[in-house]
Design an enzyme around this catalytic site. Sequence first.
Site, mmCIF file in Angstrom:
data_model
loop_
_atom_site.group_PDB
_atom_site.id
_atom_site.type_symbol
_atom_site.label_atom_id
_atom_site.label_comp_id
_atom_site.label_asym_id
_atom_site.label_seq_id
_atom_site.Cartn_x
_atom_site.Cartn_y
_atom_site.Cartn_z
ATOM 1 N N CYS A 116 0.814 -1.228 0.000
ATOM 2 C CA CYS A 116 0.000 0.000 0.000
ATOM 3 C C CYS A 116 0.845 1.275 0.000
ATOM 4 O O CYS A 116 0.330 2.356 -0.277
ATOM 5 C CB CYS A 116 -0.964 -0.011 1.184
ATOM 6 S SG CYS A 116 -2.141 -1.371 1.098
ATOM 7 N N HIS A 256 -3.471 7.154 2.154
ATOM 8 C CA HIS A 256 -3.817 5.834 1.631
ATOM 9 C C HIS A 256 -5.185 5.445 2.207
ATOM 10 O O HIS A 256 -5.480 5.698 3.369
ATOM 11 C CB HIS A 256 -2.749 4.819 2.040
ATOM 12 C CG HIS A 256 -3.161 3.414 1.760
ATOM 13 N ND1 HIS A 256 -3.550 3.006 0.511
ATOM 14 C CD2 HIS A 256 -3.279 2.332 2.572
ATOM 15 C CE1 HIS A 256 -3.874 1.724 0.561
ATOM 16 N NE2 HIS A 256 -3.731 1.290 1.806
ATOM 17 N N ASN A 286 -10.056 -0.366 -0.724
ATOM 18 C CA ASN A 286 -8.600 -0.244 -0.719
ATOM 19 C C ASN A 286 -8.059 -0.830 -2.026
ATOM 20 O O ASN A 286 -8.089 -2.040 -2.226
ATOM 21 C CB ASN A 286 -8.037 -0.994 0.504
ATOM 22 C CG ASN A 286 -6.526 -0.892 0.618
ATOM 23 O OD1 ASN A 286 -5.858 -0.397 -0.291
ATOM 24 N ND2 ASN A 286 -5.988 -1.367 1.726
HETATM 25 C C1 LIG Z 1 -10.077 -5.697 9.110
HETATM 26 C C2 LIG Z 1 -10.724 -4.647 10.008
HETATM 27 C C3 LIG Z 1 -11.705 -3.807 9.223
HETATM 28 C C4 LIG Z 1 -11.476 -5.338 11.128
HETATM 29 O O1 LIG Z 1 -12.073 -4.375 11.979
HETATM 30 P P1 LIG Z 1 -11.916 -4.515 13.554
HETATM 31 O O2 LIG Z 1 -12.700 -3.432 14.160
HETATM 32 O O3 LIG Z 1 -10.430 -4.573 13.845
HETATM 33 O O4 LIG Z 1 -12.612 -5.882 13.804
HETATM 34 P P2 LIG Z 1 -12.022 -7.140 14.550
HETATM 35 O O5 LIG Z 1 -10.999 -7.811 13.680
HETATM 36 O O6 LIG Z 1 -11.627 -6.748 15.919
HETATM 37 O O7 LIG Z 1 -13.321 -8.042 14.590
HETATM 38 C C5 LIG Z 1 -14.467 -7.681 15.362
HETATM 39 C C6 LIG Z 1 -15.524 -8.737 15.119
HETATM 40 O O8 LIG Z 1 -16.090 -8.542 13.816
HETATM 41 C C7 LIG Z 1 -16.040 -9.751 13.081
HETATM 42 N N1 LIG Z 1 -15.886 -9.474 11.681
HETATM 43 C C8 LIG Z 1 -14.728 -9.423 10.948
HETATM 44 N N2 LIG Z 1 -15.003 -9.135 9.676
HETATM 45 C C9 LIG Z 1 -16.343 -8.998 9.599
HETATM 46 C C10 LIG Z 1 -17.218 -8.705 8.547
HETATM 47 N N3 LIG Z 1 -16.783 -8.484 7.287
HETATM 48 N N4 LIG Z 1 -18.536 -8.612 8.802
HETATM 49 C C11 LIG Z 1 -19.006 -8.811 10.039
HETATM 50 N N5 LIG Z 1 -18.222 -9.110 11.077
HETATM 51 C C12 LIG Z 1 -16.908 -9.200 10.862
HETATM 52 C C13 LIG Z 1 -14.862 -10.496 13.673
HETATM 53 O O9 LIG Z 1 -14.985 -11.899 13.428
HETATM 54 C C14 LIG Z 1 -14.983 -10.168 15.127
HETATM 55 O O10 LIG Z 1 -15.939 -10.981 15.728
HETATM 56 P P3 LIG Z 1 -15.721 -11.561 17.231
HETATM 57 O O11 LIG Z 1 -15.616 -10.350 18.089
HETATM 58 O O12 LIG Z 1 -16.932 -12.376 17.422
HETATM 59 O O13 LIG Z 1 -14.445 -12.335 17.149
HETATM 60 C C15 LIG Z 1 -9.644 -3.742 10.644
HETATM 61 O O14 LIG Z 1 -8.878 -4.474 11.566
HETATM 62 C C16 LIG Z 1 -8.717 -3.139 9.624
HETATM 63 O O15 LIG Z 1 -9.115 -2.301 8.852
HETATM 64 N N6 LIG Z 1 -7.440 -3.506 9.675
HETATM 65 C C17 LIG Z 1 -6.463 -2.951 8.759
HETATM 66 C C18 LIG Z 1 -6.488 -3.749 7.519
HETATM 67 C C19 LIG Z 1 -5.845 -3.059 6.366
HETATM 68 O O16 LIG Z 1 -6.129 -1.941 6.086
HETATM 69 N N7 LIG Z 1 -4.977 -3.761 5.653
HETATM 70 C C20 LIG Z 1 -4.441 -3.283 4.421
HETATM 71 C C21 LIG Z 1 -3.090 -2.708 4.475
HETATM 72 S S1 LIG Z 1 -2.945 -1.195 5.296
#
Ligand SMILES: CC(C)(COP(=O)(O)OP(=O)(O)OC[C@H]1O[C@@H](n2cnc3c(N)ncnc32)[C@H](O)[C@@H]1OP(=O)(O)O)[C@@H](O)C(=O)NCCC(=O)NCCS
Length: 329
Positions: A116, A256, A286
């Site tokens: 990214c 980004h 993204n």
């Molecule tokens: C992936 C991302 C959106 C997840 O959001 P989050 O707030 O961290 O969510 P968590 O991973 O803590 O998950 C919270 C809950 O939602 C659930 N969940 C994950 N994806 C889900 C989806 N698409 N729909 C519904 N629920 C979802 C998880 O299973 C978890 O459930 P649990 O509490 O029962 O275990 C976030 O971590 C993120 O944006 N990370 C950066 C990723 C990124 O940008 N990568 C690219 C390079 S920079």
Amino acid sequence: MEIKRAKISAVGHYLPEYRLTNFELEKLVDTNDEWIRTRTGISERRILKDPDKATAFMGAEASKEALEVAGVDPLEIDLIIVATVTPDYMFPATACLVQDMIGAKNAFAFDLSAACSGFIYALTTGATFIEAGNAKKVLIVGADKMSSILDYSDRTTCILFGDGAGAVLLEESEDETGIISSIHHTEGDTNCGLYQHAGGSLHPASHETVDAGQHSISQDGRTVFKKATIGMADVSLEIMEKNNLSADDVTWLVPHQANLRIIDATAKRMGISSDKVMININKYGNTTAATIPLCLYDWKDQLKKGDNLVLAAFGGGFTWGAVYVKWSL
Ligand SMILES: CC(C)(COP(=O)(O)OP(=O)(O)OC[C@H]1O[C@@H](n2cnc3c(N)ncnc32)[C@H](O)[C@@H]1OP(=O)(O)O)[C@@H](O)C(=O)NCCC(=O)NCCS
């Protein structure tokens, strides 16, 4: 010796037509529109459906648009750098394919892999060639067909990414505008918090890697989220301090587009109000190396000569950085 400076002289883009909405994803995985919008800021993303087209095609289309806008013949291009993690082939480089597709016969071309952060790493690299007098016209392309490495049964990753490309033309600046300053960082992550397990020389493609689904993106979302939030905010402040820029001096933050919450946290740490932040994650998700040039494209009609832009990104590697650009158009 006179110090040369590079400037962005044109911007081009390519977005596939197909819109994959959150409601469509609800039919594929256990998710819902409300969760995706509130946790990421994304409503839809574009997907390149044509199986005969990939990253090079999108990068070439974006490049052609930039050249047309600038009125520059492809034969004048000295260098093409394509930032991507979804190359058409392991080799030759996607940049070589773009060179052929646009007819830039006099350019040399190579890919740059920084996930990214790829576009800003490539921007600094291309600018350096101009500053050193080793190139006069450089195309910097950020392009990714993320749908080619997504597992559409994994709700934690497939909701995040989309396909697209952006390109900028770099030329020598004749005034005080252009690419002023860059800061880049790397924290090598051999634990692989964000990666594609198979397909490289360590785990070449095999029946086993395909059966285990190891050719798609795998990430520890929470760890990446925390690192990205801290990294993008810290490096944005670092570039402001290095260039004596106050929050008022910054006309636009060009972040980004990984997660709206990461963008908001960065703007807040910089002391910048939301009306000065370019955000299009809602429309495209993204697109990895393409997010920043796609923002520049979407905002090009609002940008004025002399505007101070802070470009900031964080990505797999881990890689991150910021570039201070004084807009030239
Ligand atoms: C992936 C991302 C959106 C997840 O959001 P989050 O707030 O961290 O969510 P968590 O991973 O803590 O998950 C919270 C809950 O939602 C659930 N969940 C994950 N994806 C889900 C989806 N698409 N729909 C519904 N629920 C979802 C998880 O299973 C978890 O459930 P649990 O509490 O029962 O275990 C976030 O971590 C993120 O944006 N990370 C950066 C990723 C990124 O940008 N990568 C690219 C390079 S920079």
